[in-house]
Design an enzyme around this catalytic site. Structure first.
Site, PDB file in Angstrom:
ATOM      1  N   CYS A 461       0.818  -1.218   0.000  1.00  0.00           N
ATOM      2  CA  CYS A 461       0.000   0.000   0.000  1.00  0.00           C
ATOM      3  C   CYS A 461       0.854   1.272   0.000  1.00  0.00           C
ATOM      4  O   CYS A 461       0.558   2.233  -0.719  1.00  0.00           O
ATOM      5  CB  CYS A 461      -0.966   0.001   1.176  1.00  0.00           C
ATOM      6  SG  CYS A 461      -0.221  -0.335   2.781  1.00  0.00           S
ATOM      7  N   ASP A 586      -7.602   5.307  -1.331  1.00  0.00           N
ATOM      8  CA  ASP A 586      -7.193   4.077  -0.667  1.00  0.00           C
ATOM      9  C   ASP A 586      -6.448   3.168  -1.656  1.00  0.00           C
ATOM     10  O   ASP A 586      -7.029   2.692  -2.627  1.00  0.00           O
ATOM     11  CB  ASP A 586      -8.438   3.361  -0.128  1.00  0.00           C
ATOM     12  CG  ASP A 586      -8.101   2.245   0.844  1.00  0.00           C
ATOM     13  OD1 ASP A 586      -6.961   1.740   0.788  1.00  0.00           O
ATOM     14  OD2 ASP A 586      -8.967   1.875   1.651  1.00  0.00           O
ATOM     15  N   HIS A 588      -5.562   0.145  -1.163  1.00  0.00           N
ATOM     16  CA  HIS A 588      -5.837  -1.255  -0.898  1.00  0.00           C
ATOM     17  C   HIS A 588      -6.887  -1.836  -1.844  1.00  0.00           C
ATOM     18  O   HIS A 588      -7.181  -3.036  -1.770  1.00  0.00           O
ATOM     19  CB  HIS A 588      -6.319  -1.435   0.555  1.00  0.00           C
ATOM     20  CG  HIS A 588      -5.352  -0.916   1.570  1.00  0.00           C
ATOM     21  ND1 HIS A 588      -5.419   0.366   2.076  1.00  0.00           N
ATOM     22  CD2 HIS A 588      -4.276  -1.504   2.171  1.00  0.00           C
ATOM     23  CE1 HIS A 588      -4.442   0.545   2.947  1.00  0.00           C
ATOM     24  NE2 HIS A 588      -3.723  -0.560   3.024  1.00  0.00           N
TER      25      HIS A 588
END
Length: 636
Positions: A461, A586, A588
Site C-alpha cells: 500500500c 485508498d 488497498h
C-alpha cells in the site's frame, strides 16, 4: 510600480484585453523599445501601470503613452483606430480600472471568463509543427529554410477537418474561399447510402455547401431480429433514437464551432507538373534519429500557433501561419551554434487566456530541468505575472507533449472529481492542486505497457501511495522520473538511503512515511516534511495544518500507521467545531479501474471513525501515525 503592454483583439470597435506583459517591474525604468510578447494574430491594445490610483490614471497613462508611442508604432495605430485601451492598478492591489480613447475615459471590460469565451467564438488557433531538414546545420541553412517557407511550396491539410482538403496559403482570397469557421463543418464521410450524396459535403478545399455539417440521414435504422413489436413501438423507439442522435450531433457541432485550436499539417511541394495535373506533395518525415530539440542532426523543429478570425478566409490565415514559420526559422537560426539546440514550443499556462509561442537556445542533450533556459523562463514568469514556484515554459509543458509518459497507460486520473461534498457543515475545503494517477493493489508495477498484475496485496500500500505522489510531480512537469517498480524502490532505499539489503531487497516488506521521504529526496530532489501523531485522533487536531499544506503546496500526502497506508487528497475543516473530514484515496483496492466501483468507498470523504476494508477505524486512537508531506519545488 510596474509598466507594460496590454495585448488582445478588437471586436467591433471594442478592445478585448487578454494578456498583460510587463516591460518594467517594480523599481525598474520602463524600456518601451523592447518588443512586446504579442501572440501572432493578436494586437497591441495599450499599456498599463501599477504606480497610480484610478483617479491618477488618465494623467499618468497619457504621459506613459507619450513616452512609448515613438518606439511602438502599434500604439499610434491603436490610437488612430480609436480602440486604445489602458489600465491603472493601484499599488494596494485590486482589480484594474480601464480607460479608453484619446481622452482616457473610464470603460467597462468583460470578465476574464467572458473574454476567453469571446476569443473562442471569434477566433481559432491554427497550429503548425514542422520538422524540416536543413541543407546545412547552420544559420545559413536556417535562412535558406525560411526563404523556402516564404515561397509557394508550402501547403496544408487538417487531420481533424479532412473535409477541407489541401489548402494553399495565399495573400489574397476570392469571395468563394473557404473560411476558418468551415474547419468545424463537414459532412459525414460515411454517408455512402444517402440518396442525395454528392449534393452535400465539401470538395477539395472548396467552401462547404449548405447542410454540409448535418449528420447522416437514416443511417441508423434498426434491423429486426425476427420478433415483432406492437404497432407504434418502432416509431416511438425510432423517434427517441433520432432525437438522441440529433442532440448528440448538435452538441458535437457546438463544441466544434468553438474549438480553440486546429492542427495544420504542413505539406511540401515536390513537383509542379504542367497541364493542370495534381501537385506532388510530401509530408516531410521526421528521421528516427532526429533529436527532439531543434538544430541537431541537420533538423530544425518549428512550432507556431496563430490566432485567426473565424470569419476570415482560410488561405489568408495559412499565409500568416507560413510567414510565422519562416520568421521562427530565422529566429532559431540566429541561436544556432556548437552544442546549441534552438527550440520552439507552444504553451498555455492556466492563468493565461491565450496560448503563447516561446523559443529558447537549449544545450543539446541537457537534463530535463533545462538549466540553460532558466533565466529566460524566469523572465517570462515575471513579465506575465506567473508564479515562480512551478515550471510552465519547459519543453515538457508544450501543448500535447511531455508529462503523460512514465506511468502505466490507462490508469485513472483525478479520481476525486465528481464526488459529493463531505457533508460537514461550515467547513473550509482544501484540496490537492493538479493531476495525479490512482495506483492501488494488483496493478502492474513500473511503467510502460506491461500486461498482467503485480501481486502486492497485503504489503504494497505504501509503494502504491508513493507511485501516486510521483505521478503528481510528473504530471505537474517537475520531473520526467518514470514510475518505479517495487524492486526499484527497494533498491534505491538500499543503495542510497542506508536501508539494509538483507532486510528489504526483494522482500514483501512494508514501507513507512520516512522511507517515502528518503526516496523522494534522492530520486526526485523533493523535500518532505513529516507530521507525527501519537494517536490517530491527533490527525483531526492537525486538520488546520493539513489544510494549509494543500493551500500552499497542493501535493498528495501519505499517511502511515495502524499497519495501513493511505493517500490524503484534501481536508474539510470547521474551525468553530474542530470537526474534520478527510478525502482519502485508498491503495488497498483490488478491483478494476472502474470509477463507479471506486467512488465513494475507496476514494471519498471519510471521518476519523470511518471503517477501513479491514473493519478497523480509519484513524485509531491507540495507534501512532506519521504523515509524509512532500513540498512543491520552488523553481521554474
Amino acid at each position: 510600480g510596474a509598466f507594460g503592454w496590454i495585448v488582445g483583439f478588437n471586436e467591433d470597435g471594442h478592445p478585448v484585453p487578454l494578456l498583460a506583459v510587463a516591460c518594467a517591474l517594480e523599481g525598474e525604468s520602463a524600456d518601451w523599445s523592447k518588443r512586446p510578447l504579442v501572440p501572432p494574430g493578436l494586437v497591441l491594445l495599450g499599456i498599463y501601470s501599477t504606480s497610480c490610483t484610478p483617479e491618477q490614471g488618465p494623467q499618468v497613462l497619457l504621459a506613459l503613452l507619450a513616452a512609448a508611442r515613438p518606439k511602438l508604432p502599434e500604439l499610434a495605430e491603436a490610437e488612430s483606430s480609436g480602440y486604445i485601451l489602458c489600465a491603472a492598478v493601484s499599488t494596494a492591489g485590486g482589480q484594474p480600472t480601464y480607460f479608453s480613447g484619446k481622452a482616457m475615459q473610464p470603460t467597462a471590460v468583460p470578465s476574464l471568463d467572458e473574454r476567453r469565451e469571446l476569443l473562442n467564438q471569434t477566433h481559432v488557433g491554427l497550429r503548425a509543427c514542422l520538422s524540416a531538414r536543413l541543407k546545412e546545420p547552420s544559420r545559413a541553412g536556417a535562412s535558406a529554410l525560411a526563404a523556402q517557407l516564404r515561397s509557394d511550396i508550402l501547403h496544408f491539410d487538417f487531420p481533424d477537418a479532412q473535409h477541407i482538403g489541401i489548402v494553399a496559403p495565399a495573400a489574397t482570397a476570392t469571395a468563394e474561399a473557404v473560411l476558418c469557421a468551415d474547419l468545424a463543418g463537414g459532412g459525414n464521410e460515411e454517408d455512402g447510402d444517402d440518396e442525395d450524396e454528392g449534393e452535400e459535403g465539401v470538395g477539395k478545399g472548396g467552401k462547404p455547401k449548405p447542410g454540409a455539417s448535418k449528420g447522416k440521414k437514416g443511417g441508423n435504422k434498426a434491423k429486426g431480429a425476427g420478433s415483432k413489436r406492437r404497432p407504434g413501438a418502432c416509431d416511438a423507439i425510432g423517434s427517441a433514437e433520432k432525437a438522441a442522435e440529433a442532440a448528440a450531433t448538435a452538441a458535437a457541432a457546438a463544441a466544434a464551432a468553438t474549438r480553440p485550436v486546429f492542427y495544420a499539417r504542413a505539406l511540401l511541394e515536390l513537383s509542379r507538373p504542367a497541364g493542370g495535373s495534381a501537385l506532388s506533395l510530401s509530408l516531410e518525415p521526421r528521421s528516427a534519429s532526429a533529436s527532439t530539440s531543434g538544430g541537431v542532426g541537420g533538423w530544425l523543429q518549428l512550432d507556431v500557433l496563430v490566432q485567426c478570425r473565424r470569419d476570415s478566409p482560410l488561405c489568408l490565415a495559412l499565409h500568416s501561419v507560413r510567414l510565422e514559420l519562416a520568421k521562427q526559422a530565422d529566429a532559431l537560426g540566429g541561436m544556432m551554434g556548437e552544442g546549441v539546440a534552438p527550440t520552439a514550443i507552444v504553451v498555455h499556462p492556466e492563468a493565461i487566456a491565450v496560448p503563447l509561442t516561446v523559443t529558447f537556445a537549449l544545450r543539446a542533450g541537457e537534463e530535463a530541468s533545462e538549466p540553460s533556459s532558466q533565466s529566460a523562463r524566469e523572465a517570462l514568469h515575471r513579465a506575465l505575472g506567473l508564479p515562480c514556484d512551478r515550471p510552465l515554459f519547459r519543453t515538457c509543458n508544450a501543448l500535447g507533449g511531455g508529462g503523460a509518459g512514465g506511468g502505466i497507460p490507462g490508469l485513472l486520473r483525478d479520481v476525486h472529481l465528481g464526488l459529493a461534498p463531505s457533508g460537514l457543515g461550515g467547513g473550509t475545503v482544501s484540496m490537492v492542486q493538479g493531476s495525479y494517477e490512482y495506483y492501488h493493489y494488483l496493478q502492474p508495477t513500473g511503467h510502460g505497457d506491461k500486461p498482467g498484475k503485480y501481486d502486492d496485496n497485503g504489503w504494497g500500500c505504501a509503494y502504491r501511495s508513493l507511485m501516486s505522489i510521483i505521478s503528481w510531480f510528473r504530471l505537474q512537469k517537475y520531473t520526467t522520473f518514470a514510475n518505479p517498480t517495487h524492486y526499484e524502490i527497494q533498491k534505491t532505499l538500499v543503495q542510497h538511503c542506508g536501508q539494509d539489503a538483507d532486510d528489504l531487497l526483494g522482500k514483501k516488506k512494508w514501507l513507512g512515511s520516512f522511507d517515502l521521504s528518503l526516496f523522494l529526496e534522492h530520486a526526485l530532489g523533493v523535500q518532505c516534511k513529516t507530521l507525527s501523531c501519537n494517536s490517530g485522533h491527533d490527525i483531526a487536531t492537525n486538520a488546520r495544518l493539513l489544510g494549509h499544506h494543500f493551500d500552499t503546496q497542493g501535493t498528495p500526502v501519505m499517511i502511515g500507521g495502524g499497519q495501513l497506508a493511505f493517500t490524503l487528497l484534501g481536508v474539510d475543516f470547521n474551525d468553530q467545531t474542530g470537526e474534520a473530514r478527510f478525502l482519502i484515496m485508498d491503495p488497498h483496492y483490488v478491483g478494476p479501474d472502474d470509477l463507479a466501483q471506486i467512488q465513494p468507498k475507496w476514494v471519498g470523504w471519510k471521518s476519523q471513525d470511518s471503517t477501513t476494508h479491514m473493519g478497523t477505524k480509519l484513524f485509531q486512537k491507540e495507534e501512532m501515525y506519521n504523515l509524509c508531506l512532500p513540498q512543491r519545488p520552488s523553481c521554474v
